[in-house]
Design a protein around this motif. Structure first.
Motif, PDB file in Angstrom:
ATOM      1  N   VAL A   1     -49.635  45.939  32.126  1.00 26.96           N
ATOM      2  CA  VAL A   1     -50.084  45.739  33.064  1.00 26.96           C
ATOM      3  C   VAL A   1     -49.719  43.985  33.391  1.00 26.96           C
ATOM      4  O   VAL A   1     -48.999  43.825  34.278  1.00 26.96           O
ATOM      5  CB  VAL A   1     -51.051  46.308  34.397  1.00 26.96           C
ATOM      6  N   VAL A   2     -50.325  43.366  32.257  1.00 33.93           N
ATOM      7  CA  VAL A   2     -50.861  42.239  32.174  1.00 33.93           C
ATOM      8  C   VAL A   2     -50.605  41.405  30.916  1.00 33.93           C
ATOM      9  O   VAL A   2     -51.028  42.126  29.928  1.00 33.93           O
ATOM     10  CB  VAL A   2     -51.819  41.356  32.984  1.00 33.93           C
ATOM     11  N   GLN A   3     -49.710  40.690  30.450  1.00 36.83           N
ATOM     12  CA  GLN A   3     -49.488  39.714  28.990  1.00 36.83           C
ATOM     13  C   GLN A   3     -50.030  38.790  29.178  1.00 36.83           C
ATOM     14  O   GLN A   3     -49.304  38.739  28.179  1.00 36.83           O
ATOM     15  CB  GLN A   3     -47.185  40.310  29.591  1.00 36.83           C
ATOM     16  N   ARG A   4     -50.125  38.143  29.597  1.00 31.37           N
ATOM     17  CA  ARG A   4     -50.897  37.725  28.867  1.00 31.37           C
ATOM     18  C   ARG A   4     -52.518  37.503  29.471  1.00 31.37           C
ATOM     19  O   ARG A   4     -52.695  37.430  30.761  1.00 31.37           O
ATOM     20  CB  ARG A   4     -50.249  36.075  29.754  1.00 31.37           C
TER      21      ARG A   4
ATOM     22  N   HIS B   1     -59.732  43.875  42.144  1.00 32.39           N
ATOM     23  CA  HIS B   1     -58.759  43.672  42.804  1.00 32.39           C
ATOM     24  C   HIS B   1     -59.025  42.253  42.422  1.00 32.39           C
ATOM     25  O   HIS B   1     -58.773  41.387  42.553  1.00 32.39           O
ATOM     26  CB  HIS B   1     -58.803  44.161  44.216  1.00 32.39           C
ATOM     27  N   ASN B   2     -57.230  42.299  41.819  1.00 36.68           N
ATOM     28  CA  ASN B   2     -56.926  40.992  41.850  1.00 36.68           C
ATOM     29  C   ASN B   2     -55.692  40.731  41.830  1.00 36.68           C
ATOM     30  O   ASN B   2     -54.759  41.316  41.073  1.00 36.68           O
ATOM     31  CB  ASN B   2     -58.124  40.355  40.235  1.00 36.68           C
ATOM     32  N   LEU B   3     -54.854  39.171  41.654  1.00 43.09           N
ATOM     33  CA  LEU B   3     -53.258  39.038  41.599  1.00 43.09           C
ATOM     34  C   LEU B   3     -53.287  39.200  40.054  1.00 43.09           C
ATOM     35  O   LEU B   3     -52.254  38.933  40.319  1.00 43.09           O
ATOM     36  CB  LEU B   3     -53.242  37.749  42.244  1.00 43.09           C
ATOM     37  N   GLY B   4     -53.936  40.027  39.162  1.00 40.33           N
ATOM     38  CA  GLY B   4     -53.390  39.911  37.839  1.00 40.33           C
ATOM     39  C   GLY B   4     -52.516  41.016  37.982  1.00 40.33           C
ATOM     40  O   GLY B   4     -51.578  41.566  37.626  1.00 40.33           O
TER      41      GLY B   4
END
Length: 342
Positions: free
Chosen positions: A121-124, A52-55
């Motif tokens: 979902v996360v691009q970096r 669970h994280n803000l990424g």
């Protein structure tokens, strides 16, 4: 490859291969409670996130904005505790989808198992080097002599740290030391003095800054486009229920757009997801996420994002990179999502 790393990689591949075998037989009992109050008009989706994280703010924005429900989905989300665990939930049948390091799907395929990536979902690389004692590091050679705390291999922050060191000509265990800890505890370990620097993600980074630490290295800019987190699913799920897959991918596309278009709402959602943190800390974390373009702006997986991920994993010996892009990545759902939201 060192004998130690070879044992780790072999162990992980064996784990994924065995899990893939489970996927072909009887699914294990669900780890995500479905509950008896299932809405009759909604399709229940068992969804596993690595941690669970803000990424993953686009996921949370989609849930709080009612986007998934609007598209007919009742999301049952559970944090698995790491990248390997979240994909294992899909392989074992306790989750329909997983988000985490998409290398897990690649490794499964290379070992004869299933796995498809239907979106990003996360691009970096959503990692920052955080320290209470160091000055900003502008050259990776500046990591020489440091103790660096990350999650254990094969989690992505371990991989990006190890490759950064080796590309700088530094030998792990000799010129610099990586100290593995449980995912999510990197900052605490650094603050406790176990390491000089922690490789961590939001909102832990902003929380550390509130305690006097500072960001001294930015992995998102160092690496560039990078499929840090993908949506992983089994081909059998796609065949069985393509409408569910489409609804989920379309929801992520809409949620990703809203995340950037409405930062105030993203902060409101983040505060609800992390109620134990001060609101200003959470706001600062979201500002950093959006500034460095870490959440995916579109669910479509781009070739350069995947290329950078695979180059790193092949370099580290974690994957062979033998599955072509168009065989491991299915962008058809993402492309339909983009077209439908124009």
């Amino acid at each position: 490859m060192t004998d130690h790393l070879r044992r780790l990689v072999t162990s992980r591949r064996r784990f994924l291969t065995n899990s893939a075998a489970i996927a072909g037989g009887i699914g294990v009992s669900s780890l995500i409670g479905l509950g008896s109050a299932r809405a009759q008009t909604l399709k229940t989706v068992r969804f596993s996130e690595a941690v669970h994280n803000l990424g993953y703010i686009n996921l949370y924005v989609g849930m709080h904005a009612g986007i998934f429900k609007k598209n007919g989905l009742d999301m049952k989300v559970s944090a698995a505790g790491g990248d390997t665990q979240t994909f294992a939930a899909v392989l074992g049948g306790s989750a329909d989808f997983a988000i985490g390091d998409a290398t897990m799907a690649q490794i499964s395929r290379e070992n004869g198992g299933p796995g498809v990536v239907v979106g990003t979902v996360v691009q970096r690389a959503h990692y920052f080097g955080v320290s209470k004692t160091l000055q900003p590091i502008t050259d990776p050679k500046g990591f020489k002599g440091l103790k660096i705390v990350t999650s254990p291999e094969p989690n992505t922050n371990y991989s990006v740290a190890k490759r950064l060191l080796e590309k700088a000509g530094l030998k792990v265990g000799v010129d610099a030391t990586i100290v593995p800890v449980n995912p999510g505890t990197e900052i605490a370990a650094m603050l406790a003095g176990q390491a000089d620097i922690a490789i961590a993600y939001q909102p832990s980074v902003a929380a550390a800054e509130a305690q006097g630490a500072k960001v001294v290295f930015d992995f998102s800019s160092y690496i560039g486009p990078f499929c840090n987190t993908g949506i992983m699913v089994l081909p059998s799920t796609i065949q069985k229920d393509p409408a569910m897959v489409q609804a989920l991918v379309t929801s992520f596309e809409e949620a990703s757009r809203k995340t950037y278009a409405d930062p105030a709402f993203s902060k409101e959602v983040a505060r609800k997801e992390f109620p134990d943190l001060p609101g200003d800390v959470v706001d600062k974390a979201i500002d950093a996420e959006l500034k460095f373009l870490i959440p995916a702006q579109s669910v479509v997986t781009k070739q350069d994002q995947w290329k950078n991920l695979m180059e790193m994993q092949v370099y580290l010996g974690n994957a062979k990179g033998s599955i072509p892009f168009d065989q491991i990545i299915d962008n058809s759902f993402a492309e339909k999502a983009v077209a439908s939201l124009k």
